[in-house]
Write a protein that holds these residues in place. Structure first.
Motif, PDB file in Angstrom:
ATOM      1  N   GLU A 144      -1.748   3.995  -2.621  1.00  0.00           N
ATOM      2  CA  GLU A 144      -3.238   3.904  -1.890  1.00  0.00           C
ATOM      3  C   GLU A 144      -4.341   3.932  -3.035  1.00  0.00           C
ATOM      4  O   GLU A 144      -5.130   3.248  -2.769  1.00  0.00           O
ATOM      5  N   ASP A 145      -4.163   5.047  -4.009  1.00  0.00           N
ATOM      6  CA  ASP A 145      -5.388   4.908  -4.934  1.00  0.00           C
ATOM      7  C   ASP A 145      -5.409   3.565  -5.618  1.00  0.00           C
ATOM      8  O   ASP A 145      -6.527   3.033  -6.160  1.00  0.00           O
ATOM      9  N   GLU A 161      -7.007   0.795  -3.785  1.00  0.00           N
ATOM     10  CA  GLU A 161      -8.499   0.834  -3.585  1.00  0.00           C
ATOM     11  C   GLU A 161      -9.028   0.725  -4.673  1.00  0.00           C
ATOM     12  O   GLU A 161     -10.123   0.095  -4.631  1.00  0.00           O
ATOM     13  N   LEU A 162      -8.519   0.928  -5.844  1.00  0.00           N
ATOM     14  CA  LEU A 162      -9.253   0.700  -7.455  1.00  0.00           C
ATOM     15  C   LEU A 162      -9.058  -0.802  -7.546  1.00  0.00           C
ATOM     16  O   LEU A 162      -9.853  -1.145  -8.475  1.00  0.00           O
ATOM     17  N   PRO A 183      -8.985  -3.762  -5.292  1.00  0.00           N
ATOM     18  CA  PRO A 183      -9.028  -4.601  -4.247  1.00  0.00           C
ATOM     19  C   PRO A 183      -8.574  -6.041  -4.302  1.00  0.00           C
ATOM     20  O   PRO A 183      -8.229  -6.488  -3.243  1.00  0.00           O
TER      21      PRO A 183
END
Length: 56
Positions: A33-34, A37-38, A40
């Protein structure tokens, strides 16, 4: 890459067979998930060998 001004970004270069899951496992405290998010603009199902993925 780490600098005294607080700029601290780390990248991982995609290797053959890499997945977001195994990239996350290589970096302590980083989840899939990180990574999403980092990064996109990446396609998690079509990582390219040599592509730079931000991990922090």
């Amino acid at each position: 890459m780490s600098r005294a001004d607080g700029y601290n970004k780390e990248f991982h270069t995609v290797k053959p067979g890499s997945t977001l899951y195994n990239i996350a496992n290589l970096h302590k405290g980083v989840s899939v998930e990180d990574l999403l998010e980092l990064n996109p603009n990446i396609d998690p199902f079509n990582l390219r060998v040599g592509q730079e993925i931000r991990v922090k």
